[in-house]
Design a protein around this motif. Structure first.
Motif, PDB file in Angstrom:
ATOM      1  N   THR A 292       0.154   0.161   5.241  1.00  0.00           N
ATOM      2  CA  THR A 292      -0.458  -1.474   5.457  1.00  0.00           C
ATOM      3  C   THR A 292      -0.646  -1.794   6.754  1.00  0.00           C
ATOM      4  O   THR A 292       0.419  -1.773   7.586  1.00  0.00           O
ATOM      5  CB  THR A 292       0.219  -2.268   4.650  1.00  0.00           C
TER       6      THR A 292
ATOM      7  N   CYS B   7       5.729   2.889   3.912  1.00  0.00           N
ATOM      8  CA  CYS B   7       6.719   3.007   2.723  1.00  0.00           C
ATOM      9  C   CYS B   7       6.809   4.465   2.368  1.00  0.00           C
ATOM     10  O   CYS B   7       5.769   4.893   1.704  1.00  0.00           O
ATOM     11  CB  CYS B   7       6.465   1.999   1.507  1.00  0.00           C
TER      12      CYS B   7
ATOM     13  N   GLN C 149       0.656   1.233  -1.349  1.00  0.00           N
ATOM     14  CA  GLN C 149       0.635  -0.178  -0.513  1.00  0.00           C
ATOM     15  C   GLN C 149      -0.661  -0.794  -0.505  1.00  0.00           C
ATOM     16  O   GLN C 149      -1.976  -0.049  -0.420  1.00  0.00           O
ATOM     17  CB  GLN C 149       1.220   0.267   0.763  1.00  0.00           C
TER      18      GLN C 149
ATOM     19  N   CYS D  31       5.520  -2.676  -1.924  1.00  0.00           N
ATOM     20  CA  CYS D  31       5.455  -1.144  -2.119  1.00  0.00           C
ATOM     21  C   CYS D  31       5.772  -0.630  -3.555  1.00  0.00           C
ATOM     22  O   CYS D  31       6.565  -0.861  -4.095  1.00  0.00           O
ATOM     23  CB  CYS D  31       6.280  -0.390  -1.176  1.00  0.00           C
TER      24      CYS D  31
END
Lengths: 116, 112
Positions: free
Chosen positions: B106, B88, B6, B22
């Protein structure tokens, strides 16, 4: 349905003392996970338990740390003889069971341990 | 364990849509794609998960590429409360592993 409950939310211990962190999973959940987050770092898996069983403790430090999830009562993460490096946020999570496409892990709000 | 990639950070303006990408090129057939977010001083919060088809819920939408090697979390109208670190994560339901393995995620900033 109450979420994952952790207590205490904040705990201060002197070096050498013991810290006990408690986690009550969501109702109906039989799996508990503990994670640690050091300041300014990511979440690290510590241990995964079912009732009366440790399934995976690959992330647990070899010494001073232990976890249990008894048949009755909350899961306990115990840290003996704490050192300053143990200061972190400890998150508990729970899930109903694994190997299910509908399964989701839910986290508590965390217990913040400060060692002075 | 299958890994995800990410961007370290993203910025968005309030009330605009946000697309968080992702990459998971080594995803296996039994891996579900999960998204969690963590607001400052709080525990991770489940956002959404899916296997192959796109998914929608009250929080977000998840768009999964046809080859499953990437996915995108979509926040339709970002608010200041959406500022968080978004993770993710791949979770294998075919094996015995139950825990989630978090990467760096992120960090989303939302500007008013």
């Amino acid at each position: 349905n109450a979420g994952v409950m952790q207590n205490p939310r904040h705990l201060v211990r002197r070096r050498g003392q013991e810290a006990r962190l408690r986690c009550s999973p969501m109702k109906g959940h039989s799996h508990v996970y503990w994670y640690r987050q050091l300041p300014e770092e990511g979440l690290k898996f510590m241990v995964y338990l079912q009732k009366e069983n440790i399934i995976d403790e690959s992330g647990m430090p070899k010494e001073r740390f232990s976890a249990e999830f008894p048949k009755e009562g909350p899961s306990i993460l115990r840290i003996q003889q704490v050192v300053r490096g143990d200061s972190a946020a400890y998150f508990c999570a729970s899930s109903p069971r694994t190997r299910s496409s509908g399964n989701t892990i839910y986290f508590g709000e965390g217990s913040w341990l400060t060692v002075v | 364990d299958a890994k995800t990639t990410q961007p370290n950070s993203m910025e968005s303006n309030e009330e605009e849509p946000v697309h968080l990408p992702c990459n998971h090129s080594t995803i296996s057939g039994t891996d579900y794609i999960h998204w969690y977010r963590q607001l400052p001083s709080q525990g991770p919060e489940y956002v959404i998960h899916g296997l192959t088809s796109n998914v929608n819920n009250r929080m977000a939408s998840l768009a999964i590429a046809e080859d499953r090697k990437s996915s995108t979390l979509i926040l339709h109208r970002a608010t200041l409360r959406d500022a968080a670190v978004y993770y993710c994560i791949l979770r294998d339901y075919g094996g015995s592993q139950g825990n989630l393995i978090f990467g760096k995620g992120t960090k989303l900033s939302v500007k008013p």
